[in-house]
Design a protein around this motif. Sequence first.
Motif, short mmCIF file in Angstrom:
data_model
loop_
_atom_site.label_atom_id
_atom_site.label_comp_id
_atom_site.label_asym_id
_atom_site.label_seq_id
_atom_site.Cartn_x
_atom_site.Cartn_y
_atom_site.Cartn_z
N VAL A 157 27.49 -58.46 50.31
CA VAL A 157 27.38 -57.17 50.89
C VAL A 157 28.77 -56.55 50.85
N THR A 158 28.94 -55.41 50.42
CA THR A 158 30.13 -54.63 50.62
C THR A 158 30.09 -53.66 51.67
N ASP A 159 29.20 -53.08 52.17
CA ASP A 159 28.83 -52.16 53.06
C ASP A 159 27.46 -52.22 53.43
N PHE A 160 26.98 -51.13 54.38
CA PHE A 160 25.73 -50.87 54.65
C PHE A 160 25.49 -49.16 54.67
N LEU A 161 24.24 -48.86 54.24
CA LEU A 161 24.01 -47.50 54.42
C LEU A 161 23.34 -47.21 55.50
N TYR A 167 20.79 -61.33 65.45
CA TYR A 167 22.10 -61.48 66.25
C TYR A 167 21.79 -60.74 67.64
N GLU A 168 22.49 -61.31 68.59
CA GLU A 168 22.48 -60.61 69.93
C GLU A 168 23.73 -60.81 70.76
N SER A 169 24.40 -59.71 71.35
CA SER A 169 25.56 -59.98 72.18
C SER A 169 25.46 -59.00 73.33
N ALA A 170 25.42 -59.81 74.67
CA ALA A 170 25.24 -59.24 75.62
C ALA A 170 26.45 -58.17 75.92
N ARG A 171 27.57 -58.47 75.60
CA ARG A 171 28.93 -57.56 75.60
C ARG A 171 29.55 -57.52 74.12
N GLN A 172 29.18 -56.78 73.27
CA GLN A 172 29.81 -56.69 71.86
C GLN A 172 31.10 -55.86 72.39
N GLY A 173 32.32 -56.19 71.81
CA GLY A 173 33.54 -55.44 71.96
C GLY A 173 33.63 -54.58 71.01
N TYR A 174 34.20 -53.26 71.01
CA TYR A 174 34.48 -52.35 70.00
C TYR A 174 35.77 -51.80 70.16
N HIS A 175 36.21 -50.88 69.19
CA HIS A 175 37.30 -49.99 69.68
C HIS A 175 37.35 -49.00 68.51
N GLU A 176 37.40 -47.70 68.83
CA GLU A 176 37.24 -46.74 67.95
C GLU A 176 38.39 -45.72 68.34
N THR A 177 38.79 -44.86 67.45
CA THR A 177 39.77 -43.80 67.68
C THR A 177 39.10 -42.46 67.75
N ALA A 194 25.42 -41.91 55.32
CA ALA A 194 26.49 -42.29 55.44
C ALA A 194 26.66 -43.90 55.53
N ARG A 195 28.04 -44.36 54.84
CA ARG A 195 28.18 -45.54 54.76
C ARG A 195 28.65 -46.01 56.09
N LEU A 196 28.37 -47.22 56.44
CA LEU A 196 28.78 -47.81 57.72
C LEU A 196 30.02 -48.00 57.90
N LEU A 197 30.95 -48.40 56.94
CA LEU A 197 32.28 -48.68 57.30
C LEU A 197 33.03 -47.42 57.06
N ASP A 198 32.73 -46.30 56.71
CA ASP A 198 33.31 -44.92 56.83
C ASP A 198 33.03 -44.63 58.26
N LEU A 199 31.77 -44.66 58.97
CA LEU A 199 31.71 -44.26 60.36
C LEU A 199 32.54 -45.13 61.33
N TYR A 200 32.33 -46.49 60.90
CA TYR A 200 32.98 -47.31 62.15
C TYR A 200 33.61 -48.40 61.36
N PRO A 201 34.98 -48.19 60.85
CA PRO A 201 35.74 -49.13 60.10
C PRO A 201 36.31 -50.20 61.11
N SER A 202 36.09 -50.21 62.33
CA SER A 202 36.60 -51.09 63.29
C SER A 202 35.63 -52.36 63.31
N ILE A 203 34.60 -52.16 62.64
CA ILE A 203 33.51 -53.44 62.71
C ILE A 203 34.01 -54.63 61.94
N LEU A 204 34.92 -54.22 60.91
CA LEU A 204 35.39 -55.46 60.20
C LEU A 204 36.35 -56.47 61.03
N SER A 205 37.29 -55.69 61.84
CA SER A 205 38.29 -56.46 62.78
C SER A 205 37.46 -57.14 63.97
N THR A 206 36.24 -56.45 64.56
CA THR A 206 35.31 -57.14 65.65
C THR A 206 34.48 -58.36 65.30
#
Length: 249
Positions: free
Chosen positions: A150-154, A204-214, A176-188
Amino acid sequence: MTENEHHHRIVVHRSLRDQTRLVLIGEFDMAAWHVLQEAIHAAVATDSGRQFVVDMAEVTFIDCGTVNILLLERDQAAATGSALSIVNPSDQVRQVLALTGTQSHLLAPATRSRLLLATDGPAFVLRALREPADPSSPGRNGRGGHYRPVTDFLVEDASASMIDLQGRAAGQTVGARLLDLYPSILSTGVFDAYVNVLETAKPYESARQGYHETVDGVLLRGSIPLRARAVDPDRLVVIWQNDNDPEPA
């Protein structure tokens, strides 16, 4: 079959069941409006009272005028006791329907995601985009065939109530491609988590998934409840909650 010198074509199939299918192919802009109206009028006049489905899997372009024509024809078909809806929308068609807010008016119920219809909060349907098959790459996780990473998600669909951190609504994300919208999901690690959902079929389930966006030049950090589960080997549904405000990093 209806066609002309422009880059669009309409093929009409009349089944033995109470259904007439109009297959649209190519680009549907102002040049195609009259042709589309005439094709639908002729079909409804011939088969009044039937179900009419407009198959748009091979549509490469659609404008808002075409959407308005489909809405008008749907209402006129209903007046004759018929029903008209869209099936198999291409990614471009889905995006325009989302931008115009007409998914619920035009898409056939089976075409809409039941999960998204039942979801009050933000949600995506994501389709995996994969590398071309490599004959030298063996199968993986017991699956047959060659493994295609998998290289990306639509973003295939989005809940109507969705507003993301950057203020984008559903119509601005569908197609849109997911990595174009939210590039930080690679590092998180979120991207890898989504891929693992498809690989293992385990939610997959996370009670508190961290994120960072500009946003507007400011780096924001936060955390949200996040869930993802596979609905088929190439699609997953992601549901989250915007339950707090992000803070500057």
